[in-house]
Design an enzyme around this catalytic site. Sequence first.
Site, PDB file in Angstrom:
ATOM      1  N   SER A 252      -2.001  18.869   8.595  1.00  0.00           N
ATOM      2  CA  SER A 252      -1.139  19.746   9.387  1.00  0.00           C
ATOM      3  C   SER A 252      -0.097  20.409   8.519  1.00  0.00           C
ATOM      4  CB  SER A 252      -0.420  18.916  10.457  1.00  0.00           C
ATOM      5  OG  SER A 252       0.446  17.989   9.811  1.00  0.00           O
ATOM      6  N   LYS A 253       0.374  21.536   8.981  1.00  0.00           N
ATOM      7  CA  LYS A 253       1.284  22.311   8.142  1.00  0.00           C
ATOM      8  C   LYS A 253       2.653  21.673   7.984  1.00  0.00           C
ATOM      9  CE  LYS A 253       2.710  25.576  11.727  1.00  0.00           C
ATOM     10  NZ  LYS A 253       2.253  26.838  12.292  1.00  0.00           N
ATOM     11  N   ARG A 254       2.943  20.726   8.836  1.00  0.00           N
ATOM     12  CA  ARG A 254       4.216  20.036   8.675  1.00  0.00           C
ATOM     13  C   ARG A 254       4.206  19.153   7.433  1.00  0.00           C
ATOM     14  NH1 ARG A 254       7.863  19.343  12.811  1.00  0.00           N
ATOM     15  NH2 ARG A 254       9.038  18.368  11.131  1.00  0.00           N
ATOM     16  N   LYS A 255       3.042  18.674   7.087  1.00  0.00           N
ATOM     17  CA  LYS A 255       2.953  17.690   6.010  1.00  0.00           C
ATOM     18  C   LYS A 255       2.174  18.149   4.790  1.00  0.00           C
ATOM     19  CE  LYS A 255       3.260  14.041   9.454  1.00  0.00           C
ATOM     20  NZ  LYS A 255       2.544  13.030  10.229  1.00  0.00           N
ATOM     21  N   ASN A 256       1.598  19.334   4.873  1.00  0.00           N
ATOM     22  CA  ASN A 256       0.729  19.797   3.794  1.00  0.00           C
ATOM     23  C   ASN A 256       0.610  21.315   3.892  1.00  0.00           C
ATOM     24  OD1 ASN A 256      -0.765  18.865   1.646  1.00  0.00           O
ATOM     25  ND2 ASN A 256      -2.254  17.825   2.897  1.00  0.00           N
TER      26      ASN A 256
END
Length: 481
Positions: A252-256
């Site tokens: 996910s874009k929050r983590k990667n």
Amino acid sequence: MVRTRIAPSPTGDPHVGTAYVALFNYALARQHGGQFILRIEDTDRERSSPASERMIFEALRWLGITWDEGPDVGGPHAPYRQSERFPIYREHAELLVARGAAYPCFCTRERLDALREEQRARKDPVMGYDGLCRGIPAGEAAARRAAGEPHVIRLAVPEEGETVAQDLLRGQLRFDNRLIDDQILLKSDGYPTYHLANVVDDHLMGITHVIRAEEWISSLPKHALLYRGFGWEEPVFCHLPLLRNADRSKISKRKNPVSLEYYRRAGFLPEAMRNYLALMGWIMPDGVTEEFTLEEFVANFTLERITLGGPVFDLEKLTWLNGRYLRRLSPAEYLERLRQGPLAEEYLARIVPLVQERLDRLEDFMAYGQFFFVGEVSYDQEARARLVPKRGTPAETAAALTSLLEEELDPLLEWEAARLEPLLRGAAQRLGWKTGDLFMSVRVALTGRAATPPLFETMEVLGKELCRRRLRRAVQVLHEA
RNA sequence: GGCCCUGUCGUCUAACGGUUAGGACACCGGUCUUUCAAGCCGGCAGCAGGGGUUCGACUCCCCUCAGGGCCGCCA
């Protein structure tokens, strides 16, 4: 004949997971001399956008993945954009109703919401539609539809027994019918949902192998039921493992970084990116060779070799691989890559107007404009001080920047100064910040400086990915403060 | 909570009942070198746990545990 497809939804930035699944579909089709199709699944009119669609095309082509049929290249089964095929889905939904495999449902959203809430509160193991409208006699239902009463079309899932389907890698998968929801196939506005459109198109387009992400396994019985309801032969289903964040949750874009734009902008070579993706859940038959071309991948590919554990997307290893590719280049080729990337004529041309009037010597160009060329900027004492407004705290600033990022910036696909300005002004108002304060925080976060060319133009040139990345970094710095 | 999927070094993976469990990233040494990288050499590190089946289990079966996905008129 092998026909595979990638069917992305154009609802955001081009996703690394899309490329991953596309790559495997591409490989299987190419290897068998079959066709690989690109189909745009834009049945969600709220979220789909042409900009997103264009970016997906570009990102896949960047990786060297090409398709034989698609919205932009045409083909025997055109159109390849679901929004242009609505009549087909309506016809098929009617066909299903006629065959008794689907039924109209007149329940209101309010009723469904209440039902869902009740089930949740009761911790009911059986979540989903209660089948109220299933008992309506066909004649009555037809009359109500004719009278224009709002309704959807639902899949009539057998009330007992189980639905069995095959997954190429997992074998037989069994699902208790009582736990399968009577999926909505046609929305009240007449638009199809994913499930209907996807199955109808896969069949009509002659797809032989449905290779998709593991998150679809729970929908597999619905899809199998649809094929059976239509009386169609089922394709081979093969669910690929999900790419994971370092903590093993779905990437996910929050983590990667998940946007392919990020990787392109950061200077990853498409060959390296594609090579790395091929290594997620797969490896050459010798079990050792990690570096290979697209051609070699295609030649050696087999679905059966796919590993089922969800692979953690490791930026560090990708970076190492990319370095290998970069070092292998001749100096001339390397220069050429620079000219396609950070030193592209077109890129420099956009920077010049922003810095020209501010400098007295040519040699100052690199020093002044360095934030246009580096990945992450550093924040010195002064920058850290200017990051936070006089009457604000680091924590508040971090919260504001995060909010700006998620609410305004992430959803913006057309990254242009003219769009950014109203967006940021609106954000300032929404957050209760003085515009000047917010702009300064953003400026410093983005450039590491308090004195820069105009903010929105600068943001446009930096591009969404770099802005997103630096904003996140600034938030991190603020948290450490 | 329910259903489903998955489980080999920290990470990506090899092993198709018999191996000192192999390779790669990262990390730690060494080597080369004016420096830094790169390269080369070496090291650290794993079969989730418990039961079976078998002459023999990382490999097959069961249970437990752990991780993940899905439970939208999103896809």
